[in-house]
Design a protein around this motif. Structure first.
Motif, PDB file in Angstrom:
ATOM      1  N   THR A  95       0.394  -1.024  -0.024  1.00 52.31           N
ATOM      2  CA  THR A  95      -0.089   0.189  -0.182  1.00 52.31           C
ATOM      3  C   THR A  95       1.251   1.333   0.274  1.00 52.31           C
ATOM      4  OG1 THR A  95      -0.163   0.090   2.507  1.00 52.31           O
ATOM      5  CG2 THR A  95      -2.433  -1.334   1.103  1.00 52.31           C
ATOM      6  N   GLU A  96       2.200   1.129   0.101  1.00 57.26           N
ATOM      7  CA  GLU A  96       2.450   2.194   0.621  1.00 57.26           C
ATOM      8  C   GLU A  96       2.998   2.858  -0.984  1.00 57.26           C
ATOM      9  OE1 GLU A  96       7.566   3.908   1.601  1.00 57.26           O
ATOM     10  OE2 GLU A  96       7.094   1.977   1.648  1.00 57.26           O
ATOM     11  N   ASP A 100      -4.354   9.155  -4.801  1.00 56.50           N
ATOM     12  CA  ASP A 100      -6.051   8.980  -5.079  1.00 56.50           C
ATOM     13  C   ASP A 100      -5.049   8.345  -6.136  1.00 56.50           C
ATOM     14  OD1 ASP A 100      -4.998  11.672  -6.955  1.00 56.50           O
ATOM     15  OD2 ASP A 100      -4.499  11.941  -4.700  1.00 56.50           O
ATOM     16  N   ALA A 101      -6.881   8.253  -7.921  1.00 56.06           N
ATOM     17  CA  ALA A 101      -6.882   7.662  -8.976  1.00 56.06           C
ATOM     18  C   ALA A 101      -5.151   9.005  -9.766  1.00 56.06           C
ATOM     19  CB  ALA A 101      -7.281   7.869  -9.607  1.00 56.06           C
ATOM     20  N   LEU A 102      -4.957  10.486  -9.772  1.00 54.98           N
ATOM     21  CA  LEU A 102      -4.083  11.170 -10.200  1.00 54.98           C
ATOM     22  C   LEU A 102      -2.808  10.763  -9.336  1.00 54.98           C
ATOM     23  CD1 LEU A 102      -6.044  13.972 -10.564  1.00 54.98           C
ATOM     24  CD2 LEU A 102      -6.193  12.009 -12.601  1.00 54.98           C
ATOM     25  N   ASN A 103      -2.497  10.172  -8.560  1.00 54.35           N
ATOM     26  CA  ASN A 103      -1.218  10.474  -8.281  1.00 54.35           C
ATOM     27  C   ASN A 103      -0.573   9.254  -7.882  1.00 54.35           C
ATOM     28  OD1 ASN A 103      -0.213  13.596  -7.784  1.00 54.35           O
ATOM     29  ND2 ASN A 103      -3.183  13.249  -7.010  1.00 54.35           N
ATOM     30  N   CYS A 104      -1.498   7.669  -7.770  1.00 52.73           N
ATOM     31  CA  CYS A 104      -1.347   6.980  -7.785  1.00 52.73           C
ATOM     32  C   CYS A 104       0.012   5.990  -8.582  1.00 52.73           C
ATOM     33  CB  CYS A 104      -1.952   5.768  -7.266  1.00 52.73           C
ATOM     34  SG  CYS A 104      -1.758   4.073  -7.398  1.00 52.73           S
ATOM     35  N   PHE A 109       0.284   0.782  -8.485  1.00 49.69           N
ATOM     36  CA  PHE A 109      -0.983  -0.249  -9.189  1.00 49.69           C
ATOM     37  C   PHE A 109      -0.191  -1.389  -9.506  1.00 49.69           C
ATOM     38  CE2 PHE A 109      -4.212  -1.112 -11.639  1.00 49.69           C
ATOM     39  CZ  PHE A 109      -5.339  -0.833 -11.655  1.00 49.69           C
ATOM     40  N   ASP A 110       0.117  -1.447 -10.276  1.00 52.39           N
ATOM     41  CA  ASP A 110       0.599  -3.173 -10.342  1.00 52.39           C
ATOM     42  C   ASP A 110       1.722  -3.770  -9.540  1.00 52.39           C
ATOM     43  OD1 ASP A 110       0.031  -2.433 -12.973  1.00 52.39           O
ATOM     44  OD2 ASP A 110       2.731  -2.064 -13.796  1.00 52.39           O
ATOM     45  N   ARG A 111       2.089  -3.441  -8.445  1.00 53.60           N
ATOM     46  CA  ARG A 111       2.535  -4.442  -7.013  1.00 53.60           C
ATOM     47  C   ARG A 111       1.082  -3.983  -5.838  1.00 53.60           C
ATOM     48  NH1 ARG A 111       5.617  -0.627  -5.253  1.00 53.60           N
ATOM     49  NH2 ARG A 111       3.954   0.246  -3.034  1.00 53.60           N
ATOM     50  N   SER A 112       0.080  -2.865  -6.285  1.00 53.13           N
ATOM     51  CA  SER A 112      -1.048  -3.382  -5.357  1.00 53.13           C
ATOM     52  C   SER A 112      -1.745  -4.940  -5.850  1.00 53.13           C
ATOM     53  CB  SER A 112      -2.100  -2.945  -5.273  1.00 53.13           C
ATOM     54  OG  SER A 112      -2.763  -2.790  -4.315  1.00 53.13           O
ATOM     55  N   ALA A 156      -5.699   1.869  -5.917  1.00 57.17           N
ATOM     56  CA  ALA A 156      -4.909   0.398  -6.085  1.00 57.17           C
ATOM     57  C   ALA A 156      -5.734  -0.147  -4.759  1.00 57.17           C
ATOM     58  CB  ALA A 156      -4.127   0.403  -6.182  1.00 57.17           C
ATOM     59  N   TYR A 157      -5.761  -0.461  -3.670  1.00 60.47           N
ATOM     60  CA  TYR A 157      -6.401  -1.053  -2.316  1.00 60.47           C
ATOM     61  C   TYR A 157      -7.567  -1.424  -2.774  1.00 60.47           C
ATOM     62  CZ  TYR A 157      -6.045  -3.650   1.874  1.00 60.47           C
ATOM     63  OH  TYR A 157      -5.880  -4.075   2.862  1.00 60.47           O
TER      64      TYR A 157
END
Length: 252
Positions: A95-96, A100-104, A109-112, A156-157
């Protein structure tokens, strides 16, 4: 609970926290437990704690994002104990940097996705043939209240956790006639060792204030729900998402 004695269970992510408590509860109910964790020493320690209480358990290394590793833990259960009856897929993390969707970032995202969704898919692929071979059994997935809790600080989570719900319902509807039950548990805030280390006293007091129940959640609360769903007492529960959260989310 009825029907857990001598059943063979895998607890993926059983080295600490919810997974360790679940492994202990299943062993206390008479099950034989294979504990997998990315930290093999944690898995071994969790298994030893069960053995010290007179239970039966073994700890092994498990990388949940690897199909080969998921297949290996199922093979370990079959090779050492003759089969598999219960698989608790309890992996989560990564989760580190998940904001939000504009800054992830894409790599976050792929790791999550790999840890929080793909691992459960790979567990399903590894475990289902073994469960069907035994005439059925229980797939129990750990999701999160974040899946339905509208998290403005995280994207992502919650997305990946929602995917687990679809996976469980697919398994339940496709293989229910072959004796397979697939259910999901969504914990609320559970005071594991890791969670307790990151909360201030003020945050704990605030959570107690906002929780309708008289106390905060403990790993044993989730372990009890898993044990029920794995047991003969939960034989007619299939394709469901259970929220175990002290009332912080109240859902149909």
């Amino acid at each position: 609970m009825r029907g857990l004695k001598d059943k063979v269970a895998i607890v993926a992510g059983g080295g600490r926290g919810i997974g360790a408590a679940t492994a202990m509860r299943l062993a206390d109910e008479g099950a034989i437990v294979v504990i997998g964790d990315i930290n093999e020493q944690w898995a071994a320690d969790s298994a030893q704690a069960i053995v010290d209480r007179g239970g039966r358990a073994v700890g092994v290394h498990l990388d949940g994002t690897s199909a080969a590793s998921q297949a290996a833990i199922v093979a370990a259960a079959q090779g050492r104990f003759g089969g598999l009856d219960i698989f608790h897929s309890n992996l989560a993390g990564g989760t580190e940097g998940d904001v939000d969707a504009l800054n992830c970032p894409e790599e976050v995202f792929d790791r999550s996705v790999a840890i929080n969704l793909k691992s459960h898919f790979l567990a399903t692929q590894a475990a289902l043939p073994a469960l069907i071979e035994r005439g059925g059994g229980a797939m129990i997935y750990t999701s999160s209240g974040a899946a339905s809790g509208a998290s403005p600080w995280q994207v992502a989570y919650p997305m990946t956790k929602n995917g687990i719900h679809a996976l469980a319902r697919h398994v339940a509807s496709k293989w229910g006639k072959e004796g397979v039950r697939a259910n999901v548990i969504c914990p609320g805030l559970i005071m594991t060792e890791a969670v307790a280390q990151h909360l201030s006293d003020d945050q704990v007091r605030d959570m107690r204030r906002r929780t309708p129940s008289a106390r905060l959640g403990e790993p044993g609360d989730i372990a009890a729900a898993v044990a029920f769903l794995a047991s003969d007492d939960g034989a007619y529960v299939n394709g469901q998402v259970w929220h175990v959260n002290g009332g912080t989310q109240m859902r149909d």
